[in-house]
Scaffold this motif. Structure first.
Motif, PDB file in Angstrom:
ATOM      1  N   GLU A 128      54.571  21.488  32.243  1.00 16.53           N
ATOM      2  CA  GLU A 128      55.891  20.984  32.614  1.00 16.53           C
ATOM      3  C   GLU A 128      56.892  21.188  31.480  1.00 16.53           C
ATOM      4  O   GLU A 128      58.032  21.617  31.714  1.00 16.53           O
ATOM      5  CB  GLU A 128      55.807  19.503  32.981  1.00 16.53           C
ATOM      6  N   TYR A 129      56.481  20.880  30.256  1.00 16.24           N
ATOM      7  CA  TYR A 129      57.376  21.064  29.121  1.00 16.24           C
ATOM      8  C   TYR A 129      57.739  22.537  28.939  1.00 16.24           C
ATOM      9  O   TYR A 129      58.905  22.873  28.681  1.00 16.24           O
ATOM     10  CB  TYR A 129      56.720  20.550  27.842  1.00 16.24           C
ATOM     11  N   LEU A 130      56.780  23.415  29.054  1.00 16.14           N
ATOM     12  CA  LEU A 130      57.047  24.836  28.872  1.00 16.14           C
ATOM     13  C   LEU A 130      57.984  25.353  29.958  1.00 16.14           C
ATOM     14  O   LEU A 130      58.902  26.128  29.692  1.00 16.14           O
ATOM     15  CB  LEU A 130      55.740  25.622  28.857  1.00 16.14           C
ATOM     16  N   ALA A 131      57.779  24.907  31.186  1.00 15.91           N
ATOM     17  CA  ALA A 131      58.642  25.323  32.286  1.00 15.91           C
ATOM     18  C   ALA A 131      60.056  24.781  32.119  1.00 15.91           C
ATOM     19  O   ALA A 131      61.021  25.381  32.611  1.00 15.91           O
ATOM     20  CB  ALA A 131      58.055  24.864  33.618  1.00 15.91           C
ATOM     21  N   ALA A 132      60.186  23.644  31.413  1.00 20.90           N
ATOM     22  CA  ALA A 132      61.502  23.030  31.210  1.00 20.90           C
ATOM     23  C   ALA A 132      62.217  23.550  29.971  1.00 20.90           C
ATOM     24  O   ALA A 132      63.325  23.106  29.667  1.00 20.90           O
ATOM     25  CB  ALA A 132      61.359  21.514  31.111  1.00 20.90           C
ATOM     26  N   GLY A 133      61.613  24.478  29.269  1.00 16.53           N
ATOM     27  CA  GLY A 133      62.315  25.115  28.166  1.00 16.53           C
ATOM     28  C   GLY A 133      61.749  24.904  26.783  1.00 16.53           C
ATOM     29  O   GLY A 133      62.331  25.383  25.806  1.00 16.53           O
ATOM     30  N   ALA A 134      60.646  24.186  26.645  1.00 17.28           N
ATOM     31  CA  ALA A 134      60.030  24.046  25.324  1.00 17.28           C
ATOM     32  C   ALA A 134      59.522  25.392  24.838  1.00 17.28           C
ATOM     33  O   ALA A 134      59.008  26.187  25.626  1.00 17.28           O
ATOM     34  CB  ALA A 134      58.883  23.048  25.381  1.00 17.28           C
ATOM     35  N   LEU A 135      59.674  25.634  23.548  1.00 24.47           N
ATOM     36  CA  LEU A 135      59.155  26.881  22.990  1.00 24.47           C
ATOM     37  C   LEU A 135      57.638  26.856  22.956  1.00 24.47           C
ATOM     38  O   LEU A 135      56.972  27.865  23.189  1.00 24.47           O
ATOM     39  CB  LEU A 135      59.701  27.074  21.576  1.00 24.47           C
ATOM     40  N   ALA A 136      57.074  25.689  22.656  1.00 19.32           N
ATOM     41  CA  ALA A 136      55.626  25.494  22.586  1.00 19.32           C
ATOM     42  C   ALA A 136      55.376  23.997  22.692  1.00 19.32           C
ATOM     43  O   ALA A 136      56.321  23.208  22.820  1.00 19.32           O
ATOM     44  CB  ALA A 136      55.066  26.046  21.271  1.00 19.32           C
ATOM     45  N   VAL A 137      54.127  23.602  22.662  1.00 16.62           N
ATOM     46  CA  VAL A 137      53.766  22.179  22.633  1.00 16.62           C
ATOM     47  C   VAL A 137      52.743  21.970  21.526  1.00 16.62           C
ATOM     48  O   VAL A 137      51.992  22.876  21.168  1.00 16.62           O
ATOM     49  CB  VAL A 137      53.170  21.695  23.974  1.00 16.62           C
ATOM     50  N   GLY A 138      52.731  20.748  20.985  1.00 21.01           N
ATOM     51  CA  GLY A 138      51.711  20.371  20.019  1.00 21.01           C
ATOM     52  C   GLY A 138      50.743  19.412  20.674  1.00 21.01           C
ATOM     53  O   GLY A 138      51.167  18.447  21.328  1.00 21.01           O
ATOM     54  N   VAL A 139      49.458  19.662  20.519  1.00 20.70           N
ATOM     55  CA  VAL A 139      48.445  18.875  21.239  1.00 20.70           C
ATOM     56  C   VAL A 139      47.342  18.452  20.280  1.00 20.70           C
ATOM     57  O   VAL A 139      46.742  19.278  19.593  1.00 20.70           O
ATOM     58  CB  VAL A 139      47.824  19.689  22.393  1.00 20.70           C
ATOM     59  N   GLY A 140      47.071  17.147  20.275  1.00 17.94           N
ATOM     60  CA  GLY A 140      45.985  16.617  19.465  1.00 17.94           C
ATOM     61  C   GLY A 140      44.821  16.186  20.310  1.00 17.94           C
ATOM     62  O   GLY A 140      43.991  16.995  20.723  1.00 17.94           O
ATOM     63  N   GLY A 141      44.742  14.881  20.628  1.00 19.65           N
ATOM     64  CA  GLY A 141      43.599  14.329  21.341  1.00 19.65           C
ATOM     65  C   GLY A 141      43.229  15.001  22.643  1.00 19.65           C
ATOM     66  O   GLY A 141      42.039  15.252  22.896  1.00 19.65           O
ATOM     67  N   PRO A 142      44.199  15.305  23.536  1.00 19.10           N
ATOM     68  CA  PRO A 142      43.834  15.929  24.801  1.00 19.10           C
ATOM     69  C   PRO A 142      43.135  17.284  24.646  1.00 19.10           C
ATOM     70  O   PRO A 142      42.448  17.731  25.561  1.00 19.10           O
ATOM     71  CB  PRO A 142      45.184  16.089  25.516  1.00 19.10           C
ATOM     72  N   LEU A 143      43.315  17.920  23.501  1.00 18.08           N
ATOM     73  CA  LEU A 143      42.644  19.188  23.222  1.00 18.08           C
ATOM     74  C   LEU A 143      41.430  18.992  22.313  1.00 18.08           C
ATOM     75  O   LEU A 143      40.314  19.410  22.634  1.00 18.08           O
ATOM     76  CB  LEU A 143      43.623  20.163  22.556  1.00 18.08           C
ATOM     77  N   VAL A 144      41.626  18.329  21.203  1.00 21.11           N
ATOM     78  CA  VAL A 144      40.584  18.229  20.181  1.00 21.11           C
ATOM     79  C   VAL A 144      39.545  17.168  20.524  1.00 21.11           C
ATOM     80  O   VAL A 144      38.370  17.293  20.164  1.00 21.11           O
ATOM     81  CB  VAL A 144      41.223  17.945  18.808  1.00 21.11           C
TER      82      VAL A 144
END
Length: 215
Positions: free
Chosen positions: A168-184
């Protein structure tokens, strides 16, 4: 790393993995696993155990071109120590003295900001991109609202970003996202259960078909 290099990495990778844990050896293994399985833009948080050693050892293992940065950088001293350990870029949770100090060291900075005033301050301090943090409470609507007055600011939402929110963030114009717990997950604490499966889900966000509305 030059600011343009960080922007290019954010634009193509779309995900910054945030590694923070209570076990330095496990954190190092997590960094290496992330890179090996396709997420090679990694931030090691200085609030984790033995973080500088993790950065130093990961740099030695991955080589000079690895997209390895330091996060939770608060002070000029933090920035200097992170640079000495091998961080190629700096991530801050707010607009602190570390932003200007990192730029003076020649490192690009992803600086934390949440309000319009903070976004403007981050850019004035020399931030390469703005870490929208904590993004969770405001969600995608906050990102859209900030992109109105700041259409040219590269935003990277961080905080409460799972795979669905990332899309959703990427589709709304974010260049990238930072992800901690949901990934690691708890890999940096010594429990890597499910890590490679989560890596696969987030690595797919790097596909050019993911990015729809951003400029």
């Amino acid at each position: 790393m030059q600011p343009s290099d960080l922007l290019s990495a954010l634009r193509t990778r779309r995900v910054v993995a945030i590694v923070r844990g209570g076990d330095g050896a496990a954190a190092l293994d997590t960094v290496l696993t992330l890179v090996r399985h396709g997420i090679d833009l990694v931030e090691v948080s200085l609030s984790g155990a033995d973080a500088l050693d993790v950065i130093r050892d990961a740099r030695a293992a991955l080589g000079p071109d690895a997209l390895l940065g330091a996060g939770t950088v608060l002070t000029a001293q933090d920035a200097r120590r992170a640079a000495e350990a091998g961080a190629a870029y700096i991530v801050t949770p707010a607009v602190t003295e570390a932003v200007a100090a990192s730029r003076a060291l020649g490192l690009p900075v992803l600086a934390g900001a949440l309000t319009p005033t903070e976004v403007a301050a981050a850019r004035a301090a020399g931030a390469t991109a703005v870490k929208l943090f904590p993004a969770g409470p405001g969600g995608v609507e906050l990102l859209r609202a900030l992109r109105g007055p700041f259409p040219d600011v590269p935003f990277v939402p961080v905080g409460g970003v799972d795979a669905a929110a990332a899309r959703e963030y990427l589709a709304a114009g974010a260049l990238a996202v930072g992800v901690g717990g949901p990934l690691v997950g708890r890999a940096a604490d010594g429990d890597p259960t499910g890590l490679t499966e989560r890596v696969a889900a987030f690595a797919a966000l790097g596909s050019p078909t993911t990015h729809k509305e951003s400029s």
